[in-house]
Design an enzyme around this catalytic site. Structure first.
Site, PDB file in Angstrom:
ATOM      1  N   LYS A  52       0.848  -1.206   0.000  1.00 29.81           N
ATOM      2  CA  LYS A  52       0.000   0.000   0.000  1.00 29.81           C
ATOM      3  C   LYS A  52       0.881   1.252   0.000  1.00 29.81           C
ATOM      4  O   LYS A  52       0.638   2.201  -0.750  1.00 29.81           O
ATOM      5  CB  LYS A  52      -0.943  -0.016   1.221  1.00 29.81           C
ATOM      6  CG  LYS A  52      -2.042  -1.080   1.088  1.00 29.81           C
ATOM      7  CD  LYS A  52      -2.796  -1.347   2.385  1.00 29.81           C
ATOM      8  CE  LYS A  52      -3.762  -2.515   2.206  1.00 29.81           C
ATOM      9  NZ  LYS A  52      -4.438  -2.922   3.439  1.00 29.81           N
ATOM     10  N   GLN A  96      -4.165  -1.799   9.669  1.00 37.49           N
ATOM     11  CA  GLN A  96      -4.106  -3.119   9.048  1.00 37.49           C
ATOM     12  C   GLN A  96      -4.661  -4.169  10.014  1.00 37.49           C
ATOM     13  O   GLN A  96      -4.228  -4.266  11.161  1.00 37.49           O
ATOM     14  CB  GLN A  96      -2.649  -3.439   8.664  1.00 37.49           C
ATOM     15  CG  GLN A  96      -2.496  -4.723   7.869  1.00 37.49           C
ATOM     16  CD  GLN A  96      -3.180  -4.679   6.502  1.00 37.49           C
ATOM     17  OE1 GLN A  96      -3.094  -3.698   5.775  1.00 37.49           O
ATOM     18  NE2 GLN A  96      -3.900  -5.746   6.174  1.00 37.49           N
ATOM     19  N   ASP A 119     -10.817   2.631   4.341  1.00 39.15           N
ATOM     20  CA  ASP A 119     -11.117   1.201   4.213  1.00 39.15           C
ATOM     21  C   ASP A 119     -12.629   0.963   4.170  1.00 39.15           C
ATOM     22  O   ASP A 119     -13.080  -0.131   3.863  1.00 39.15           O
ATOM     23  CB  ASP A 119     -10.518   0.422   5.399  1.00 39.15           C
ATOM     24  CG  ASP A 119      -9.196  -0.250   5.031  1.00 39.15           C
ATOM     25  OD1 ASP A 119      -8.965  -0.482   3.827  1.00 39.15           O
ATOM     26  OD2 ASP A 119      -8.406  -0.541   5.947  1.00 39.15           O
TER      27      ASP A 119
END
Ligand code: NAD
Length: 290
Positions: A52, A96, A119
């Site tokens: 990412k 994460q 997200d």
């Protein structure tokens, strides 16, 4: 049969973002900035976050990687998120997953400002998705929709089967496919670990999305002739002959299913790359929303 090559479709999304960044720079404006939080050193999570961050730099975004030891307290982590929420220079925040057991993922998700939740996991954004409102779509389902768009996959009126009902993949994907918009308008069946007659249900799917995490489980006998097959599964399978000691496997037995599918995503090189594309698009959107 066509291979839905995530390298091509993700590059197309990135090329578009590169142009947008170029324009921002020409106008003398700052560029979008993504903050990624990584707790511990789980191998797969390290790989995802590194990818990412690398993708951000490739397209000209700023990124910050904030690392914590595996034994960081929940309070300390939540404080760091609040600091990022209040930092005007940060557009998007991702933590994460998975997190160590002593930290509540739900608390973490709900602490991220919905405005920076690139997200798309915050309940406010999930609720907006259900109601068809503009929002941050979770990166993996968003990536799949962008893939449908790139390869111009007809979805209207099709029977779609989504296997998996997680909040990050299966459920939002089922909502998107059933929505009244382009690349939606499917009749959707959502399957999970308690589903009976999975094979019969899948055999009726014009579009099959598998998000289970069981390598090679989907075989040709579960596939309708000409179906579009989207493999979300990513599992590390030990393999002594592989350089890293493991190989990445999808849910779909690719060689078997490819004999019947009209289009299929490879693993790796399919949905995984589109997840990053979805995340980058969401980060640009968070920036523009300001
Ligand atoms: P999860 O464990 O939360 O969900 C798995 C789902 O599969 C559950 O809803 C469960 O009910 C269902 N399931 C399990 N066994 C089943 C069976 N035998 N029959 C039918 N359904 C069954 O996982 P997740 O977070 O949704 O991820 C699913 C897979 O996708 C994993 O392999 C994960 O690594 C992968 N993933 C890939 C990406 C990507 O970018 N490609 C992103 C996120 C997750």
């Amino acid at each position: 049969m066509i291979i839905l090559d995530g390298k091509k479709s993700s590059q197309s999304v990135k090329d578009e973002l590169i142009l947008q960044v170029k324009q921002l720079k020409e106008e003398g404006r700052r560029v979008p900035h993504l903050a990624a939080i990584l707790v511990g050193n789980n191998g797969a999570s390290e790989t995802y976050v590194a990818s990412k961050v690398k993708n951000c730099s490739e397209i000209g975004f700023r990124s910050s990687l904030i690392r914590f030891d595996v034994d960081v307290s929940e309070d300390e982590l939540l404080e760091a998120i609040i600091k990022l929420n209040n930092d005007d220079a940060i557009d998007g925040i991702l933590v994460q997953l998975p997190l160590p057991k002593h930290i509540s993922e739900q608390k973490v998700i709900e602490t991220i400002s919905p405005k920076k939740d690139v997200d798309g996991f915050h309940p406010i954004n999930a609720g907006k998705l259900v109601q068809g409102m503009p929002t941050f779509i979770p990166a993996t389902p968003y990536g799949m929709m962008l893939m449908f768009e790139y390869f111009n996959i007809e979805t209207k009126g099709k029977n779609a089967v989504v296997i998996g009902r997680s909040n990050i993949v299966g459920r939002p994907m089922s909502i998107l496919l059933s929505g009244n918009h382009q690349f939606g308008n499917c009749t959707v069946t959502i399957c999970h670990s308690h589903t009976k007659n999975l094979e019969a249900i899948c055999s009726n799917a014009d579009i099959l999305v598998s998000a289970i995490g069981n390598p090679g489980m989907i075989k040709a006998n579960m596939i309708k002739q000409g179906a579009v097959v989207i493999d979300v599964g990513i599992t590390r399978v030990e393999d002594a002959t592989a350089l890293k000691g493991f190989r990445i496997k999808g849910d779909v037995d690719f060689d078997d299913v490819a004999t019947k599918a009209s289009a299929i995503t490879p693993v790796p090189g399919g949905v995984g790359l589109m997840t990053i594309a979805g995340l980058l698009k969401n980060t640009m959107q968070a920036y523009l929303n300001k």
